[in-house]
Scaffold this active site. Structure first.
Site, PDB file in Angstrom:
ATOM      1  N   CYS A 273       0.842  -1.202   0.000  1.00 27.85           N
ATOM      2  CA  CYS A 273       0.000   0.000   0.000  1.00 27.85           C
ATOM      3  C   CYS A 273       0.876   1.249   0.000  1.00 27.85           C
ATOM      4  O   CYS A 273       1.398   1.663   1.037  1.00 27.85           O
ATOM      5  CB  CYS A 273      -0.933   0.012   1.203  1.00 27.85           C
ATOM      6  SG  CYS A 273      -2.012   1.473   1.213  1.00 27.85           S
TER       7      CYS A 273
ATOM      8  N   CYS B 174      -0.241   4.131   2.383  1.00 26.95           N
ATOM      9  CA  CYS B 174       0.095   3.888   3.790  1.00 26.95           C
ATOM     10  C   CYS B 174       1.605   3.982   4.017  1.00 26.95           C
ATOM     11  O   CYS B 174       2.049   4.501   5.048  1.00 26.95           O
ATOM     12  CB  CYS B 174      -0.450   2.540   4.241  1.00 26.95           C
ATOM     13  SG  CYS B 174      -2.269   2.482   4.272  1.00 26.95           S
TER      14      CYS B 174
END
Length: 181
Positions: free
Chosen positions: A131, A134
C-alpha cells in the site's frame, strides 16, 4: 519453533533468504522493542502459520505483553487500512478519496507503546501488503519523529526478509504440520 528451526525449513534454492534471516536476527540497528515487534507484525502479515509461530515465540521472550499486543494490532489494523487505502489510491474514480473511510483506527493514535515503534511496524506491514499510500503516510510520521532513515530502511528490509522466508517455505511445499515437529 525458534528462528534456527525456521531457518532449517528454508530450502537450498533460497540460501540467500536463509543468510538474510541470520543477519536480521543478529542486527542491532533497532531497539529490542522495535525489532521484536517488527518480527511479530511482519510475520502476521505473511499469513504463514509457521513463520508467525516462530517469530512470536522469539518475540514473546523479548516483549512485554502490551508490546506484543501492539505489534499484533499493527498487523491487524494495517490489514484493513492497506486494502482500503490501496483501493482508494488505485481506483480510477477519485471521488472515493473525498469520502470518509468510516473505519475505526483508534489503536494508531493510542498503541500502548512508543509511537515510533508502532509506526515502524505499520510501515513494514504496509510494505508487505503493497500500500503506497500507507507507506507514504507512515514514513512521513517517522520522519517527523526524527527516526533515522537507516532505521526506516532496516524495518522495510526486515519486512522483505520475513516475507521471503514465508514464500520460500511455501514454495518448497513445507506444510504447517512440520511446524509441530
Amino acid at each position: 519453533m525458534s528462528i534456527e528451526q525456521l531457518k532449517d525449513q528454508i530450502p537450498d534454492f533460497a540460501k540467500d533468504v536463509r543468510l538474510n534471516l541470520s543477519s536480521m536476527a543478529s542486527d542491532e540497528t533497532l531497539s529490542p522493542q522495535a525489532k521484536y515487534g517488527l518480527f511479530v507484525a511482519c510475520a502476521i502479515a505473511t499469513r504463514n502459520p509457521m513463520v508467525m509461530a516462530a517469530f512470536e515465540a522469539v518475540a514473546a521472550a523479548q516483549l512485554s505483553a502490551t508490546a506484543l499486543a501492539a505489534a499484533k494490532s499493527a498487523a491487524a489494523i494495517m490489514a484493513m487500512n492497506n486494502v482500503y487505502y490501496r483501493f482508494v489510491h488505485l481506483a480510477s474514480n477519485k471521488e472515493y478519496a473525498t469520502m470518509p473511510a468510516r473505519l475505526r483506527m483508534n489503536v494508531i493514535a493510542n498503541p500502548g507503546v512508543d509511537k515510533a515503534d508502532f509506526e515502524l511496524w505499520s510501515l513494514a506491514v504496509s510494505a508487505i501488503n503493497g500500500c503506497g499510500t500507507c507507506i507514504d503516510a507512515h514514513e512521513k510520521v517517522l520522519q517527523e519523529a526524527a527516526v533515522p532513515a537507516a532505521s526506516i530502511q532496516t524495518a522495510v528490509r526486515f519486512a522483505a526478509i520475513i516475507q521471503s522466508v514465508a514464500v520460500a517455505i511455501e514454495a518448497a511445499g513445507v506444510t504447517v504440520a512440520l511446524a509441530a515437529e
